[in-house]
Motif scaffolding. Structure first.
Motif, PDB file in Angstrom:
ATOM      1  N   LEU A   2       1.128 -14.783  19.954  1.00  0.00           N
ATOM      2  CA  LEU A   2       1.766 -13.467  19.784  1.00  0.00           C
ATOM      3  C   LEU A   2       1.156 -12.726  18.600  1.00  0.00           C
ATOM      4  N   ILE A   3       0.809 -11.467  18.812  1.00  0.00           N
ATOM      5  CA  ILE A   3       0.351 -10.636  17.684  1.00  0.00           C
ATOM      6  C   ILE A   3       1.307  -9.451  17.550  1.00  0.00           C
ATOM      7  N   PRO A   4       2.182  -9.482  16.534  1.00  0.00           N
ATOM      8  CA  PRO A   4       3.034  -8.302  16.328  1.00  0.00           C
ATOM      9  C   PRO A   4       2.158  -7.089  16.017  1.00  0.00           C
ATOM     10  N   GLY A  33       2.391  -3.184  14.476  1.00  0.00           N
ATOM     11  CA  GLY A  33       3.208  -2.161  13.813  1.00  0.00           C
ATOM     12  C   GLY A  33       2.653  -0.790  14.161  1.00  0.00           C
ATOM     13  N   GLY A  34       1.805  -0.260  13.243  1.00  0.00           N
ATOM     14  CA  GLY A  34       1.165   1.030  13.529  1.00  0.00           C
ATOM     15  C   GLY A  34      -0.281   0.868  13.958  1.00  0.00           C
ATOM     16  N   GLY A  35      -0.800  -0.349  13.888  1.00  0.00           N
ATOM     17  CA  GLY A  35      -2.202  -0.575  14.260  1.00  0.00           C
ATOM     18  C   GLY A  35      -3.179  -0.076  13.212  1.00  0.00           C
ATOM     19  N   SER A  36      -2.727   0.076  11.962  1.00  0.00           N
ATOM     20  CA  SER A  36      -3.616   0.656  10.937  1.00  0.00           C
ATOM     21  C   SER A  36      -4.337  -0.400  10.098  1.00  0.00           C
ATOM     22  N   SER A  37      -4.213  -1.664  10.481  1.00  0.00           N
ATOM     23  CA  SER A  37      -4.908  -2.723   9.727  1.00  0.00           C
ATOM     24  C   SER A  37      -6.390  -2.413   9.600  1.00  0.00           C
ATOM     25  N   VAL A  38      -6.941  -2.659   8.406  1.00  0.00           N
ATOM     26  CA  VAL A  38      -8.380  -2.436   8.214  1.00  0.00           C
ATOM     27  C   VAL A  38      -9.127  -3.751   7.943  1.00  0.00           C
ATOM     28  N   THR A  39      -8.466  -4.883   8.224  1.00  0.00           N
ATOM     29  CA  THR A  39      -9.147  -6.161   7.958  1.00  0.00           C
ATOM     30  C   THR A  39      -9.092  -7.105   9.171  1.00  0.00           C
ATOM     31  N   HIS A  44      -6.583  -7.714  11.424  1.00  0.00           N
ATOM     32  CA  HIS A  44      -5.336  -8.451  11.700  1.00  0.00           C
ATOM     33  C   HIS A  44      -4.963  -8.525  13.179  1.00  0.00           C
ATOM     34  N   LEU A  45      -5.437  -7.551  13.962  1.00  0.00           N
ATOM     35  CA  LEU A  45      -4.883  -7.392  15.318  1.00  0.00           C
ATOM     36  C   LEU A  45      -5.800  -7.899  16.420  1.00  0.00           C
ATOM     37  N   THR A  46      -6.965  -8.416  16.047  1.00  0.00           N
ATOM     38  CA  THR A  46      -7.939  -8.816  17.066  1.00  0.00           C
ATOM     39  C   THR A  46      -7.509 -10.096  17.773  1.00  0.00           C
ATOM     40  N   GLY A  71      14.989  -0.853  11.406  1.00  0.00           N
ATOM     41  CA  GLY A  71      14.189  -1.648  12.324  1.00  0.00           C
ATOM     42  C   GLY A  71      12.769  -1.680  11.777  1.00  0.00           C
ATOM     43  N   ALA A  72      12.094  -2.846  11.892  1.00  0.00           N
ATOM     44  CA  ALA A  72      10.804  -3.014  11.194  1.00  0.00           C
ATOM     45  C   ALA A  72       9.682  -2.187  11.802  1.00  0.00           C
ATOM     46  N   GLY A  73       9.894  -1.635  13.015  1.00  0.00           N
ATOM     47  CA  GLY A  73       8.830  -0.849  13.635  1.00  0.00           C
ATOM     48  C   GLY A  73       8.859   0.619  13.252  1.00  0.00           C
ATOM     49  N   VAL A 120       4.483  -7.253   5.557  1.00  0.00           N
ATOM     50  CA  VAL A 120       3.725  -8.501   5.780  1.00  0.00           C
ATOM     51  C   VAL A 120       2.271  -8.406   5.324  1.00  0.00           C
ATOM     52  N   THR A 121       1.812  -7.184   4.968  1.00  0.00           N
ATOM     53  CA  THR A 121       0.453  -7.091   4.397  1.00  0.00           C
ATOM     54  C   THR A 121       0.477  -6.720   2.914  1.00  0.00           C
ATOM     55  N   ARG A 122       1.664  -6.662   2.317  1.00  0.00           N
ATOM     56  CA  ARG A 122       1.800  -6.292   0.899  1.00  0.00           C
ATOM     57  C   ARG A 122       1.150  -4.947   0.592  1.00  0.00           C
ATOM     58  N   GLY A 149       6.204 -15.365  11.717  1.00  0.00           N
ATOM     59  CA  GLY A 149       7.148 -14.838  12.692  1.00  0.00           C
ATOM     60  C   GLY A 149       7.100 -13.324  12.733  1.00  0.00           C
ATOM     61  N   ILE A 150       8.118 -12.759  13.389  1.00  0.00           N
ATOM     62  CA  ILE A 150       8.169 -11.303  13.563  1.00  0.00           C
ATOM     63  C   ILE A 150       9.344 -10.758  12.766  1.00  0.00           C
ATOM     64  N   LEU A 151       9.042  -9.902  11.815  1.00  0.00           N
ATOM     65  CA  LEU A 151      10.085  -9.256  11.021  1.00  0.00           C
ATOM     66  C   LEU A 151      10.731  -8.192  11.901  1.00  0.00           C
ATOM     67  N   GLN A 159      -4.471  -4.399  -1.669  1.00  0.00           N
ATOM     68  CA  GLN A 159      -3.501  -3.725  -0.794  1.00  0.00           C
ATOM     69  C   GLN A 159      -3.748  -3.855   0.706  1.00  0.00           C
ATOM     70  N   HIS A 160      -4.964  -4.186   1.127  1.00  0.00           N
ATOM     71  CA  HIS A 160      -5.239  -4.189   2.572  1.00  0.00           C
ATOM     72  C   HIS A 160      -4.934  -5.518   3.248  1.00  0.00           C
ATOM     73  N   GLY A 161      -4.701  -6.566   2.481  1.00  0.00           N
ATOM     74  CA  GLY A 161      -4.403  -7.865   3.071  1.00  0.00           C
ATOM     75  C   GLY A 161      -5.663  -8.642   3.418  1.00  0.00           C
TER      76      GLY A 161
HETATM   77  C1  LIG Z   1      -6.755   5.472   6.996  1.00  0.00           C
HETATM   78  C2  LIG Z   1      -6.081   4.284   6.408  1.00  0.00           C
HETATM   79  C3  LIG Z   1      -5.558   4.350   5.136  1.00  0.00           C
HETATM   80  C4  LIG Z   1      -4.920   3.247   4.581  1.00  0.00           C
HETATM   81  N1  LIG Z   1      -4.357   3.366   3.346  1.00  0.00           N
HETATM   82  C5  LIG Z   1      -3.648   2.341   2.838  1.00  0.00           C
HETATM   83  C6  LIG Z   1      -2.994   2.474   1.584  1.00  0.00           C
HETATM   84  O1  LIG Z   1      -3.012   3.536   0.953  1.00  0.00           O
HETATM   85  N2  LIG Z   1      -2.291   1.404   1.125  1.00  0.00           N
HETATM   86  C7  LIG Z   1      -2.200   0.247   1.836  1.00  0.00           C
HETATM   87  O2  LIG Z   1      -1.532  -0.675   1.392  1.00  0.00           O
HETATM   88  N3  LIG Z   1      -2.830   0.087   3.003  1.00  0.00           N
HETATM   89  C8  LIG Z   1      -3.540   1.103   3.534  1.00  0.00           C
HETATM   90  N4  LIG Z   1      -4.168   0.959   4.739  1.00  0.00           N
HETATM   91  C9  LIG Z   1      -4.073  -0.322   5.461  1.00  0.00           C
HETATM   92  C10 LIG Z   1      -2.868  -0.421   6.417  1.00  0.00           C
HETATM   93  O3  LIG Z   1      -2.313   0.838   6.660  1.00  0.00           O
HETATM   94  C11 LIG Z   1      -1.822  -1.356   5.850  1.00  0.00           C
HETATM   95  O4  LIG Z   1      -2.318  -2.675   5.855  1.00  0.00           O
HETATM   96  C12 LIG Z   1      -0.464  -1.303   6.579  1.00  0.00           C
HETATM   97  O5  LIG Z   1       0.453  -2.034   5.819  1.00  0.00           O
HETATM   98  C13 LIG Z   1      -0.491  -1.843   7.993  1.00  0.00           C
HETATM   99  O6  LIG Z   1       0.721  -1.473   8.624  1.00  0.00           O
HETATM  100  P1  LIG Z   1       0.838  -1.321  10.205  1.00  0.00           P
HETATM  101  O7  LIG Z   1       2.253  -1.039  10.525  1.00  0.00           O
HETATM  102  O8  LIG Z   1      -0.152  -0.372  10.707  1.00  0.00           O
HETATM  103  O9  LIG Z   1       0.486  -2.794  10.656  1.00  0.00           O
HETATM  104  P2  LIG Z   1      -0.518  -3.278  11.791  1.00  0.00           P
HETATM  105  O10 LIG Z   1      -1.874  -2.795  11.493  1.00  0.00           O
HETATM  106  O11 LIG Z   1       0.023  -2.969  13.124  1.00  0.00           O
HETATM  107  O12 LIG Z   1      -0.458  -4.840  11.549  1.00  0.00           O
HETATM  108  C14 LIG Z   1      -0.945  -5.425  10.377  1.00  0.00           C
HETATM  109  C15 LIG Z   1      -0.505  -6.889  10.342  1.00  0.00           C
HETATM  110  O13 LIG Z   1       0.901  -6.942  10.207  1.00  0.00           O
HETATM  111  C16 LIG Z   1       1.493  -7.669  11.296  1.00  0.00           C
HETATM  112  N5  LIG Z   1       2.776  -7.017  11.588  1.00  0.00           N
HETATM  113  C17 LIG Z   1       3.023  -5.699  11.792  1.00  0.00           C
HETATM  114  N6  LIG Z   1       4.341  -5.513  11.972  1.00  0.00           N
HETATM  115  C18 LIG Z   1       4.931  -6.728  11.866  1.00  0.00           C
HETATM  116  C19 LIG Z   1       6.275  -7.197  11.951  1.00  0.00           C
HETATM  117  N7  LIG Z   1       7.297  -6.362  12.171  1.00  0.00           N
HETATM  118  N8  LIG Z   1       6.501  -8.519  11.787  1.00  0.00           N
HETATM  119  C20 LIG Z   1       5.500  -9.392  11.544  1.00  0.00           C
HETATM  120  N9  LIG Z   1       4.213  -8.991  11.462  1.00  0.00           N
HETATM  121  C21 LIG Z   1       3.944  -7.685  11.619  1.00  0.00           C
HETATM  122  C22 LIG Z   1       0.483  -7.574  12.415  1.00  0.00           C
HETATM  123  O14 LIG Z   1       0.600  -8.639  13.318  1.00  0.00           O
HETATM  124  C23 LIG Z   1      -0.811  -7.645  11.635  1.00  0.00           C
HETATM  125  O15 LIG Z   1      -1.087  -8.987  11.332  1.00  0.00           O
HETATM  126  C24 LIG Z   1      -4.837   2.035   5.312  1.00  0.00           C
HETATM  127  C25 LIG Z   1      -5.371   1.971   6.604  1.00  0.00           C
HETATM  128  C26 LIG Z   1      -5.984   3.074   7.148  1.00  0.00           C
HETATM  129  C27 LIG Z   1      -6.534   2.999   8.541  1.00  0.00           C
END
Ligand SMILES: Cc1cc2nc3c(=O)[nH]c(=O)nc-3n(C[C@H](O)[C@H](O)[C@H](O)COP(=O)(O)OP(=O)(O)OC[C@H]3O[C@@H](n4cnc5c(N)ncnc54)[C@H](O)[C@@H]3O)c2cc1C
Length: 532
Positions: free
Chosen positions: A114-116, A118-124, A126-128, A160-162, A196-198, A252-254, A487-489
């Protein structure tokens, strides 16, 4: 509607002004005009799903594609150049804790990863989905986005965490409150992802990183539900919140999080100041942080970032005038821009502004109270759209970040910038690199580096260039004892460096915790840490 390829909403663009195109071309060479693979072609390549039927899961190819990658450079090359080779087999949109529990139990029974999402904004990375791995389901939390409880007496709100950044602040604003967590990805990132990514928001100096804002929450894990204690502070052993923070979906899933909130500020302003060199600017910012000036943001750009910001503004006449003015007022040829924020009540803001002006003057700087601060705040969530435009022009852009104590910060920043600037010399490719310090603490600060180079005809070469730069920069950071991420995890891209940062015993402790909570390894396999 969200873009499938690239960043953000399909209706939003950030065009690169003509003079800025010339500036970039001079810096790294004329880019190649390269085609992107149309989404239709990507969809046609998706293999059939192998996921057993389940009422909560769809195997719709477009959904699978939308959830296949995040926003890392690897992800972009995969999505734009058609190198994508792993997809989730299905996507679920749970609407409750019970749905999440059902999905975890199904995954346990069927040996599904399972890959939770969120917004799909991970830059390292996480979602592959892992290659040649198990069946993978993306669990998109988007429908769990409501304010569940607002406790005005405690200044706490449970969501809600989403919930995404805009959804969260809109629901709080109606009641006169703010969380104040504004990562640059705010528009398309979520509360669960931040925790979960601090994550760290742009105004962390005032509101704090996500850690102190996170009070409590509920996580569904393969070993059962985990309810975190809900207390203001505790000395009762290790803090379970810190096991959830940074867990990157391995535990797990928050599903819900209770957050510390504040009343909406009466007033907020952003202004600029300049310093004649980065060294002087860093000294000033360190002193401001150590004297704990009540500002809400400090963001100091190096000379190259200051110049590039000017160039990208498209305001050629204004920029030339500003540069002349800065020179006349003693800021030299390589001024460094500081953007600072004032958030609170007018009287305190006035006082803080006066104190800041005093520091700026005593570090040979000058204040600029018009245009620049407001321009920054207006574009704070628009800037990431530049990456789309630059990509289409033929440039790859990526960022990396670390944190260092003040005593090592300047040397580390210089070394990383030098490594990247010269990182593609063997290929005869110049790299434009610039940096800023945007999160400051009394004992140190973060270093955020942006770099841009030309995409190659062969996308594998674009990736190889990125890998060279990333490896050189990461090694430079780790050699100096810096963190691999402020910050990016960790995800996939930083995974090789985590054991160096945590040490042998620390790595084993993290590994054991994951194995204990998720003995069948169904949560986000292959991310954060290897289990063997
Ligand atoms: C343009 C851009 C700018 C950015 N700027 C910043 C910034 O200023 N500061 C910063 O900290 N980061 C930044 N980031 C990185 C990114 O936005 C963060 O890492 C953010 O916290 C990811 O959140 P997300 O909801 O998009 O998570 P996702 O990308 O969807 O997921 C990231 C990880 O979290 C897990 N996850 C998501 N939701 C849950 C849940 N409810 N329970 C358990 N696991 C979960 C996923 O499985 C995955 O492993 C940036 C990224 C981009 C693309």
């Amino acid at each position: 509607m969200k873009r499938i390829q690239g960043w953000g909403n399909i209706d939003t663009d950030y065009p690169v002004p003509e003079p800025a195109r010339e500036y970039l071309s001079k810096a790294v060479g004329k880019p190649l005009k390269l085609p992107n693979i149309p989404v239709k072609e990507l969809l046609a390549k998706i293999p059939p799903s192998t996921c057993p039927n389940h009422p909560l899961i769809t195997a719709d190819p477009e959904e699978r594609l939308k959830h296949a990658r995040g926003q890392s450079l690897n992800d972009w090359v995969d999505m734009f150049d058609g190198l994508i080779d792993t997809y989730p087999d299905g996507v679920a949109y749970p609407t409750s804790k019970d749905d999440v529990r059902t999905l975890i139990e199904f995954a346990e029974r069927e040996h599904i990863n399972l890959i939770p999402y969120g917004g799909g904004s991970s830059v390292t990375g996480h979602l592959t989905p892992p290659g040649e791995g198990p069946i993978t389901i993306s669990v998109d939390l988007a429908r769990m986005n409501q304010l569940i409880d607002l406790n005005e007496e405690n200044h706490e709100a449970t969501f809600g965490a989403g919930v995404s950044g805009p959804q969260l602040e809109e629901q709080l604003r109606k009641h006169g409150y703010i969380l104040g967590h504004f990562p640059q990805s705010w528009e398309y990132s979520t509360l669960g992802g931040w925790i979960v990514t601090r994550s760290v928001g742009q105004q962390s100096y005032h509101y704090g990183r996500i850690e102190p804002l996170f009070v409590s929450g509920h996580m569904e894990t393969p070993s059962g539900p985990l309810d975190l204690p809900h207390v203001p502070k505790s000395a009762a052993g290790p803090d379970l919140r810190h096991m959830v923070l940074g867990s990157e979906a391995r535990l797990g899933i928050l599903t819900e999080a209770t957050m510390r909130i504040r009343q909406l500020p009466e007033q907020e302003h952003f202004y600029a100041a300049f310093f004649p060199s980065f060294e002087i600017g860093v000294d000033a910012v360190r002193k401001i942080a150590q004297d704990e000036l009540p500002l809400s943001m400090l963001r100091l750009s190096d000379p190259m970032e200051t110049e590039t910001t000017f160039q990208l503004s498209g305001e050629e006449k204004l920029v030339n005038l500003a540069k002349k003015g800065l020179k006349i007022f003693g800021q030299g040829d390589q001024p460094c821009m500081l953007i600072y924020g004032l958030t609170g009540n007018p009287a305190n803001n006035r006082l803080a502004d006066r104190q800041l002006a005093h520091f700026v003057r005593s570090y040979q700087g000058m204040m600029v109270k018009f245009y620049l601060g407001e321009a920054w705040v207006e574009k704070r969530f628009l800037t990431p759209y530049l990456r789309n435009t630059l990509w289409d022009l033929g440039y790859a852009l990526d960022t990396l970040e670390t944190a260092m104590p003040w005593s090592k910060l300047q040397e580390t920043r210089n070394a990383v910038v030098q490594e990247i600037a010269h990182g593609l010399e063997a290929d005869n490719e110049p790299v434009l690199v610039f940096s800023h310090i945007s999160h400051v603490y009394t004992n140190g600060g973060s270093i955020y580096v942006t770099y841009l180079y030309r995409r190659a005809q062969d996308p594998h070469e674009t990736l190889a260039r990125w890998q060279n730069l990333k490896t050189a920069a990461s090694q430079t950071i780790i050699d100096r004892g810096g963190t691999i991420s402020h910050q990016h995890g960790v995800g996939i891209d930083h995974k090789p460096y985590l054991p160096i940062e945590k040490g042998a015993l620390g790595t084993q402790m993290i590994r054991n915790m994951i194995k204990d909570v998720d003995p069948n390894n169904i949560m986000n396999q292959g991310k954060l840490i290897d289990l063997d």
